[in-house]
Design an enzyme around this catalytic site. Sequence first.
Site, PDB file in Angstrom:
ATOM      1  N   GLY A   1      28.659 -68.460 -83.215  1.00 26.61           N
ATOM      2  CA  GLY A   1      29.450 -68.532 -81.985  1.00 26.61           C
ATOM      3  C   GLY A   1      30.301 -69.778 -81.822  1.00 26.61           C
ATOM      4  N   SER A   2      30.829 -70.321 -82.925  1.00 25.05           N
ATOM      5  CA  SER A   2      31.680 -71.503 -82.735  1.00 25.05           C
ATOM      6  C   SER A   2      33.015 -71.126 -82.086  1.00 25.05           C
ATOM      7  CB  SER A   2      31.898 -72.246 -84.056  1.00 25.05           C
ATOM      8  OG  SER A   2      32.749 -71.530 -84.911  1.00 25.05           O
ATOM      9  N   ASN A   3      33.523 -69.934 -82.352  1.00 26.58           N
ATOM     10  CA  ASN A   3      34.735 -69.496 -81.639  1.00 26.58           C
ATOM     11  C   ASN A   3      34.444 -69.228 -80.170  1.00 26.58           C
ATOM     12  OD1 ASN A   3      37.242 -69.207 -83.353  1.00 26.58           O
ATOM     13  ND2 ASN A   3      35.694 -68.281 -84.693  1.00 26.58           N
TER      14      ASN A   3
ATOM     15  N   ILE B   1      31.370 -52.780 -87.160  1.00 24.33           N
ATOM     16  CA  ILE B   1      32.674 -52.105 -87.086  1.00 24.33           C
ATOM     17  C   ILE B   1      32.650 -51.131 -85.911  1.00 24.33           C
ATOM     18  CG2 ILE B   1      34.198 -50.481 -88.271  1.00 24.33           C
ATOM     19  CD1 ILE B   1      33.370 -51.866 -90.889  1.00 24.33           C
TER      20      ILE B   1
ATOM     21  N   HIS C   1      40.265 -63.135 -87.215  1.00 25.17           N
ATOM     22  CA  HIS C   1      39.927 -62.899 -88.617  1.00 25.17           C
ATOM     23  C   HIS C   1      40.347 -64.127 -89.431  1.00 25.17           C
ATOM     24  CE1 HIS C   1      39.089 -60.622 -92.249  1.00 25.17           C
ATOM     25  NE2 HIS C   1      40.212 -61.106 -92.742  1.00 25.17           N
TER      26      HIS C   1
ATOM     27  N   VAL D   1      40.110 -51.314 -89.741  1.00 24.64           N
ATOM     28  CA  VAL D   1      39.491 -52.646 -89.724  1.00 24.64           C
ATOM     29  C   VAL D   1      40.536 -53.728 -90.030  1.00 24.64           C
ATOM     30  CG1 VAL D   1      37.781 -54.107 -90.873  1.00 24.64           C
ATOM     31  CG2 VAL D   1      37.235 -51.729 -90.341  1.00 24.64           C
TER      32      VAL D   1
ATOM     33  N   ALA E   1      41.219 -74.262 -87.485  1.00 20.04           N
ATOM     34  CA  ALA E   1      42.428 -73.586 -86.981  1.00 20.04           C
ATOM     35  C   ALA E   1      42.054 -72.448 -86.026  1.00 20.04           C
ATOM     36  CB  ALA E   1      43.247 -73.056 -88.151  1.00 20.04           C
ATOM     37  N   GLU E   2      40.958 -71.762 -86.319  1.00 18.77           N
ATOM     38  CA  GLU E   2      40.514 -70.672 -85.435  1.00 18.77           C
ATOM     39  C   GLU E   2      40.237 -71.190 -84.026  1.00 18.77           C
ATOM     40  OE1 GLU E   2      37.517 -67.920 -86.964  1.00 18.77           O
ATOM     41  OE2 GLU E   2      37.889 -68.647 -88.985  1.00 18.77           O
TER      42      GLU E   2
HETATM   43  C1  GAR Z   1      34.803 -66.742 -88.027  1.00 23.29           C
HETATM   44  O1  GAR Z   1      35.310 -67.403 -89.160  1.00 23.29           O
HETATM   45  C2  GAR Z   1      35.541 -65.450 -87.802  1.00 23.29           C
HETATM   46  O2  GAR Z   1      36.910 -65.534 -88.099  1.00 23.29           O
HETATM   47  C3  GAR Z   1      34.835 -64.542 -88.750  1.00 23.29           C
HETATM   48  O3  GAR Z   1      33.474 -64.878 -88.644  1.00 23.29           O
HETATM   49  C4  GAR Z   1      33.375 -66.248 -88.280  1.00 23.29           C
HETATM   50  C5  GAR Z   1      32.527 -66.346 -87.031  1.00 23.29           C
HETATM   51  O4  GAR Z   1      32.236 -67.691 -86.767  1.00 23.29           O
HETATM   52  N1  GAR Z   1      35.055 -63.169 -88.418  1.00 23.29           N
HETATM   53  C6  GAR Z   1      35.114 -62.215 -89.324  1.00 23.29           C
HETATM   54  O5  GAR Z   1      34.987 -62.414 -90.520  1.00 23.29           O
HETATM   55  C7  GAR Z   1      35.360 -60.833 -88.773  1.00 23.29           C
HETATM   56  N2  GAR Z   1      35.740 -59.930 -89.803  1.00 23.29           N
HETATM   57  P1  GAR Z   1      31.665 -68.125 -85.349  1.00 23.29           P
HETATM   58  O6  GAR Z   1      30.445 -67.233 -85.072  1.00 23.29           O
HETATM   59  O7  GAR Z   1      31.276 -69.563 -85.537  1.00 23.29           O
HETATM   60  O8  GAR Z   1      32.750 -67.931 -84.332  1.00 23.29           O
END
Ligand code: GAR
Length: 217
Positions: free
Chosen positions: A14-16, A94, A111, A146, A175-176
């Site tokens: 869950g960092s995003n 999915i 993504h 997807v 960057a995310e």
């Molecule tokens: C992130 O890098 C996100 O872009 C990726 O999973 C990670 C989740 O990190 N998502 C996918 O690959 C979806 N196909 P987080 O739990 O720290 O946010």
Amino acid sequence: MARLRVGVLISGRGSNLQALIDAAADPAYPAEIVLVVANHGDAGGLARAKAAGIRTETINHRAFNAKQGFEASIDATLRAARIDLVCLAGFMRILSSWFVERWRDRLINIHPSLLPAFKGLDTHERVLAAGARFTGCTVHFVRPDVDDGPIIVQAVVPVMPDDDADSLAARVLGAEHHSYPLAVRLIAEGRIQIRDDRVDILNAAAPAEVVMFNPIK
Ligand code: GAR
């Protein structure tokens, strides 16, 4: 003006989600995170949500015989919470076209590549194997296929000569954490229009110049 009510679906650390929580901590940010749903109880992001005082729900896909029941439960939970926008943030199930169409244009995903390149899993390994010089991340509206759908925000990240998948993932993740709050803000400000399944951003300043970044000195 009322803030956009955001629900976040997670499967992992869950960092995003944290980046969205941090952005929404500013009262001037036009969206609030009102609900976090995880598809299993071990998702580390649940603790982040609780620490921020955000309501959490665990809806375990294993508790349902079929995907339809799992998704109907998520859908009902989001609707009961009067969610305006659903953010997939490392949600690793999915979703069927039934769910995607029910939330059409109100469901977004992040993504870790520059879509439409490198859809799917093991993105960073495949970027390295391809010898790509740049990668990045994409926030997009979700469509039934997807990692497909109108692109809202992208950020470009260089691939360094000594990168491995972990170092590249960490750079892309940085960057995310900028891109996701930006995309949600643009939607909440009403600046996103979808035309012919492409996104127009209203009042976006055109970049003054295009910078080519060469990581090799
Ligand atoms: C992130 O890098 C996100 O872009 C990726 O999973 C990670 C989740 O990190 N998502 C996918 O690959 C979806 N196909 P987080 O739990 O720290 O946010």
